[in-house]
Write a protein that holds these residues in place. Structure first.
Motif, PDB file in Angstrom:
ATOM      1  N   ALA A   4       0.810  -1.234   0.000  1.00 55.44           N
ATOM      2  CA  ALA A   4       0.000   0.000   0.000  1.00 55.44           C
ATOM      3  C   ALA A   4       0.837   1.275   0.000  1.00 55.44           C
ATOM      4  N   PRO A   5       1.758   1.457   0.973  1.00 50.43           N
ATOM      5  CA  PRO A   5       2.478   2.731   0.994  1.00 50.43           C
ATOM      6  C   PRO A   5       3.335   2.925  -0.253  1.00 50.43           C
ATOM      7  N   GLN A   6       3.883   1.824  -0.793  1.00 53.89           N
ATOM      8  CA  GLN A   6       4.726   1.954  -1.991  1.00 53.89           C
ATOM      9  C   GLN A   6       3.910   2.456  -3.172  1.00 53.89           C
ATOM     10  N   VAL A   7       2.690   1.897  -3.319  1.00 55.30           N
ATOM     11  CA  VAL A   7       1.867   2.266  -4.477  1.00 55.30           C
ATOM     12  C   VAL A   7       1.360   3.699  -4.333  1.00 55.30           C
ATOM     13  N   VAL A   8       0.930   4.066  -3.114  1.00 54.20           N
ATOM     14  CA  VAL A   8       0.505   5.459  -2.898  1.00 54.20           C
ATOM     15  C   VAL A   8       1.670   6.397  -3.233  1.00 54.20           C
ATOM     16  N   GLY A   9       2.871   6.014  -2.821  1.00 50.90           N
ATOM     17  CA  GLY A   9       4.045   6.837  -3.076  1.00 50.90           C
ATOM     18  C   GLY A   9       4.325   7.021  -4.555  1.00 50.90           C
ATOM     19  N   ALA A  25      -4.936   1.423  -9.971  1.00 49.35           N
ATOM     20  CA  ALA A  25      -5.102   2.712  -9.288  1.00 49.35           C
ATOM     21  C   ALA A  25      -4.882   3.864 -10.263  1.00 49.35           C
ATOM     22  N   SER A  26      -3.915   3.721 -11.170  1.00 51.07           N
ATOM     23  CA  SER A  26      -3.647   4.765 -12.167  1.00 51.07           C
ATOM     24  C   SER A  26      -4.867   5.011 -13.024  1.00 51.07           C
ATOM     25  N   ARG A  27      -5.483   3.893 -13.442  1.00 48.27           N
ATOM     26  CA  ARG A  27      -6.657   4.002 -14.298  1.00 48.27           C
ATOM     27  C   ARG A  27      -7.760   4.780 -13.573  1.00 48.27           C
ATOM     28  N   ARG A  28      -7.945   4.454 -12.283  1.00 46.58           N
ATOM     29  CA  ARG A  28      -8.967   5.189 -11.513  1.00 46.58           C
ATOM     30  C   ARG A  28      -8.632   6.679 -11.448  1.00 46.58           C
ATOM     31  N   MET A  29      -7.355   6.958 -11.268  1.00 48.04           N
ATOM     32  CA  MET A  29      -6.964   8.367 -11.160  1.00 48.04           C
ATOM     33  C   MET A  29      -7.218   9.103 -12.458  1.00 48.04           C
ATOM     34  N   SER A  61       2.979  -9.675 -11.051  1.00 48.35           N
ATOM     35  CA  SER A  61       3.559  -8.494 -10.434  1.00 48.35           C
ATOM     36  C   SER A  61       2.459  -7.755  -9.673  1.00 48.35           C
ATOM     37  N   PRO A  62       2.235  -8.140  -8.417  1.00 52.21           N
ATOM     38  CA  PRO A  62       1.124  -7.539  -7.669  1.00 52.21           C
ATOM     39  C   PRO A  62       1.244  -6.022  -7.563  1.00 52.21           C
ATOM     40  N   ARG A  63       2.500  -5.546  -7.442  1.00 50.21           N
ATOM     41  CA  ARG A  63       2.718  -4.112  -7.312  1.00 50.21           C
ATOM     42  C   ARG A  63       2.324  -3.403  -8.608  1.00 50.21           C
ATOM     43  N   GLY A  64       2.737  -3.978  -9.737  1.00 49.20           N
ATOM     44  CA  GLY A  64       2.404  -3.413 -11.036  1.00 49.20           C
ATOM     45  C   GLY A  64       0.890  -3.413 -11.259  1.00 49.20           C
ATOM     46  N   TRP A  65       0.241  -4.507 -10.826  1.00 46.99           N
ATOM     47  CA  TRP A  65      -1.218  -4.627 -10.964  1.00 46.99           C
ATOM     48  C   TRP A  65      -1.898  -3.485 -10.217  1.00 46.99           C
ATOM     49  N   GLY A  74       1.434  13.920  -8.559  1.00 39.41           N
ATOM     50  CA  GLY A  74       1.531  15.108  -7.714  1.00 39.41           C
ATOM     51  C   GLY A  74       0.294  15.389  -6.891  1.00 39.41           C
ATOM     52  N   ASP A  75      -0.549  14.366  -6.673  1.00 42.64           N
ATOM     53  CA  ASP A  75      -1.767  14.609  -5.917  1.00 42.64           C
ATOM     54  C   ASP A  75      -1.999  13.474  -4.925  1.00 42.64           C
ATOM     55  N   PHE A  76      -1.534  13.685  -3.695  1.00 43.83           N
ATOM     56  CA  PHE A  76      -1.676  12.651  -2.671  1.00 43.83           C
ATOM     57  C   PHE A  76      -3.145  12.335  -2.423  1.00 43.83           C
ATOM     58  N   TYR A  77      -3.970  13.390  -2.401  1.00 40.51           N
ATOM     59  CA  TYR A  77      -5.390  13.246  -2.097  1.00 40.51           C
ATOM     60  C   TYR A  77      -6.048  12.231  -3.028  1.00 40.51           C
ATOM     61  N   ALA A  78      -5.851  12.411  -4.344  1.00 40.23           N
ATOM     62  CA  ALA A  78      -6.479  11.527  -5.331  1.00 40.23           C
ATOM     63  C   ALA A  78      -5.790  10.162  -5.356  1.00 40.23           C
ATOM     64  N   ALA A  79      -4.461  10.150  -5.195  1.00 41.23           N
ATOM     65  CA  ALA A  79      -3.714   8.894  -5.250  1.00 41.23           C
ATOM     66  C   ALA A  79      -4.177   7.957  -4.129  1.00 41.23           C
ATOM     67  N   GLU A  80      -4.348   8.522  -2.945  1.00 40.87           N
ATOM     68  CA  GLU A  80      -4.720   7.713  -1.792  1.00 40.87           C
ATOM     69  C   GLU A  80      -6.085   7.070  -2.004  1.00 40.87           C
ATOM     70  N   ASP A  81      -7.033   7.862  -2.536  1.00 40.94           N
ATOM     71  CA  ASP A  81      -8.367   7.341  -2.836  1.00 40.94           C
ATOM     72  C   ASP A  81      -8.307   6.210  -3.857  1.00 40.94           C
TER      73      ASP A  81
END
Lengths: 428, 130
Positions: free
Chosen positions: A16-21, A65-69, A56-60, A28-35
């Motif tokens: 979780a923290p790695q992907v949010v990071g 999450a990228s797509r959602r963003m 690659s669970p991390r890549g998945w 550049g948007d922690f707010y949206a990334a976290e959601d």
């Protein structure tokens, strides 16, 4: 099935923290990334146990999450376009998702940055705890709400407010400047300490999830220690948690009542955790000027190493409390020093310390003050005074387990105390 | 909702701080068993004990909206809420049954306290035909 579910959860919490990071740095948007990561995590928790963990669970997670963003950005842009045709502020290159398996340019772990961000000093401790558990701990809002016994929507709002506050602060997603780091690290340690205590102090109740909070705090402290192995206070906090957690099985009796340290069955302490904690604090103690977490861990280690309550090295504990008081003066520390002083110098000396504390007023009416005075009065041979203080303490504590314990102690003491003399002995 | 309402008048048993250790232990164990059973039957929604009234605060809004916080309830307060259960039951009679069992929690000499338990329905949303 359950086991694979647990394994998936462990994996998700680690990622979780790695992907949010990654996403926060990329967009550049922690707010949206976290959601977005929270949504991706929920999807993974539903799919992976049944369909298997992807290669690659991390890549998945990054891809989902990228797509959602990007969807969010598009929706936001469409809305803006409807509202104001001239507002085409989102640059085209920010609409395209980068390749999902793109590695971080620096290849570094963002967990520490994220911890510093979530434990922002402008947040209330309750908000910082919730945000840390979700963004760094990878717990879902529902899990955090369960642990704090509030509805999920309430916890959702708390997390949302915390994120808005960070967004409003305009703080960039990067490590705080070197000169700001020690102060920020203090807040991080304090938040982890509070998460641990939340689980620890309520481990007596039927709410087993709260014990999970202690485990989660230990996991986060371990991660922090791995990132900052040279920091003595980080090691001290981890040691303190391990040495305290080691006693948890012995802390409650069959009816859920609290069992104080002196009466615990020490064979039920977790010897492996004690050994690990003692080794950690032994190595960390000489490292730089000693701080409050290392001192508390050292005190916990002296308790944990004593084979029986009577064999406790009280002079050592008294000395450590003296140092702790000089490093971080606080009335609760003074109260604990009074207990140690009574074991070394007798109850009269300790009652003197208590009188000073009471005059100072910061602990007036606090149930701990009555508990300690009851203990000292009992030792000084004044059971009636002890019973009275125990009952006052029982009325004032907010912990049901502690109230049960104090009421039981008062009852036992009242039964043991000799009845007050009826009339004076017949005199000559 | 089952409210454990206490007062020296309505409770015809000795105050809890005069009970023996065994009596207290039995009482605590009973309450714990009750909650475990209600959780087991899927009827427990929530159960909370409240801190003693000495620690309570009374908050009132003044005319200008400013809060007035006083330490209360005061010494003359005769009744206080000690805790509650929220149970989800098949039918109202079952709530009365649970309240009856709780009322009979053991007290001095292990005899039932028969304390008053107020049973109230929790209000829900508007009926669907409105």
């Amino acid at each position: 099935m359950t086991r694979s579910g647990d394994t998936v959860n462990d994996l998700l919490r680690e990622l979780a923290p790695q992907v949010v990071g990654v996403l926060t740095r990329r967009h550049g948007d922690f707010y949206a990334a976290e959601d977005a990561v929270q949504e991706a995590m929920l999807a993974a928790a539903a799919q992976w146990p049944a369909e298997g963990v992807p290669g690659s669970p991390r890549g998945w997670l990054i891809q989902v999450a990228s797509r959602r963003m990007v969807d969010q950005v598009r929706n936001e842009q469409a809305r803006r376009r409807r509202e104001d045709l001239s507002a085409r502020q989102v640059p085209a290159d920010r609409l395209a998702a980068p390749p999902a398996d793109e590695e971080d340019p620096a290849g570094h772990d963002d967990t520490l940055t994220l911890l510093f961000l979530c434990c922002h000093p402008s947040l209330s401790p309750a908000s910082a705890i919730a945000l840390t558990l979700r963004s760094v701990g990878g717990l879902s809002t529902a899990e955090i709400a369960d642990a704090f016994l509030v509805p999920e929507s309430t916890m959702g709002q708390r997390i949302s407010r915390a994120k808005q506050r960070i967004r409003a602060s305009g703080l960039p997603f990067r490590m705080p400047d070197r000169q700001d780091r020690p102060g920020r690290l203090d807040t991080v340690l304090h938040v982890l300490y509070l998460i641990f205590n939340e689980g620890y102090s309520s481990s007596a109740g039927p709410d087993l999830q709260r014990v999970e909070l202690s485990r989660e705090a230990i996991r986060l402290a371990r991660a922090l220690h791995a990132l900052l192995p040279e920091d003595g206070e980080v090691a001290g906090l981890l040691a303190l948690m391990l040495l305290t957690h080691a006693r948890s099985a012995a802390r409650t009796g069959p009816d859920g009542e609290l069992v104080p340290l002196a009466e615990q069955d020490r064979t039920r302490w977790d010897a492996a955790l004690v050994a690990e904690g003692v080794a950690l604090i032994t190595a960390a103690l000489p490292r730089g000027p000693v701080g409050p977490y290392r001192l508390q861990a050292a005190i916990a280690a002296v308790h944990d190493e004593a084979p029986t309550a009577d064999a406790t090295d009280w002079p050592q504990i008294l000395a450590l409390y003296g140092v702790l008081e000089s490093v971080s003066a606080n009335p609760v520390v003074t109260l604990n020093r009074a207990v140690a002083a009574s074991m070394v110098h007798g109850p009269a000396a300790a009652l003197g310390i208590l009188a000073e504390l009471e005059a100072d007023g910061r602990l007036a009416g606090h149930h701990r003050l009555y508990v300690v005075r009851a203990h000292l009065l009992e030792q000084a041979g004044d059971p009636a005074g002890a019973v009275e203080n125990l009952r006052t303490a029982a009325d004032r504590t907010a912990s049901l387990a502690e109230r049960h314990h104090l009421t039981l102690r008062a009852a036992r003491l009242a039964a043991e105390a000799p009845p007050p003399p009826a009339d004076g002995p017949p005199g000559p | 909702m089952l409210l454990m309402q206490f007062s020296r008048e309505s409770a015809d048993f000795a105050p809890i701080d005069s009970w023996t250790q065994e009596e207290l232990r039995a009482h605590i164990g009973f309450m714990r068993d009750t909650n475990v059973k209600l959780a087991g039957s899927g009827e427990l929604v929530d159960a909370q004990g409240l801190a003693m009234p000495d620690t309570a605060k009374i908050v009132r809004s003044r005319a200008d909206g400013a809060p007035v916080v006083t330490e209360g309830p005061f010494a003359e307060t005769k009744e206080f809420l000690a805790g509650w259960w929220i149970v989800d039951c098949e039918e109202p009679g079952r709530a009365v049954e649970i309240a009856t069992a709780i009322s009979a929690a053991p007290g001095p000499k292990g005899e039932p306290l028969n304390m008053p338990i107020e049973v109230r329905q929790v209000m829900s949303g508007p009926p669907s035909d409105l």
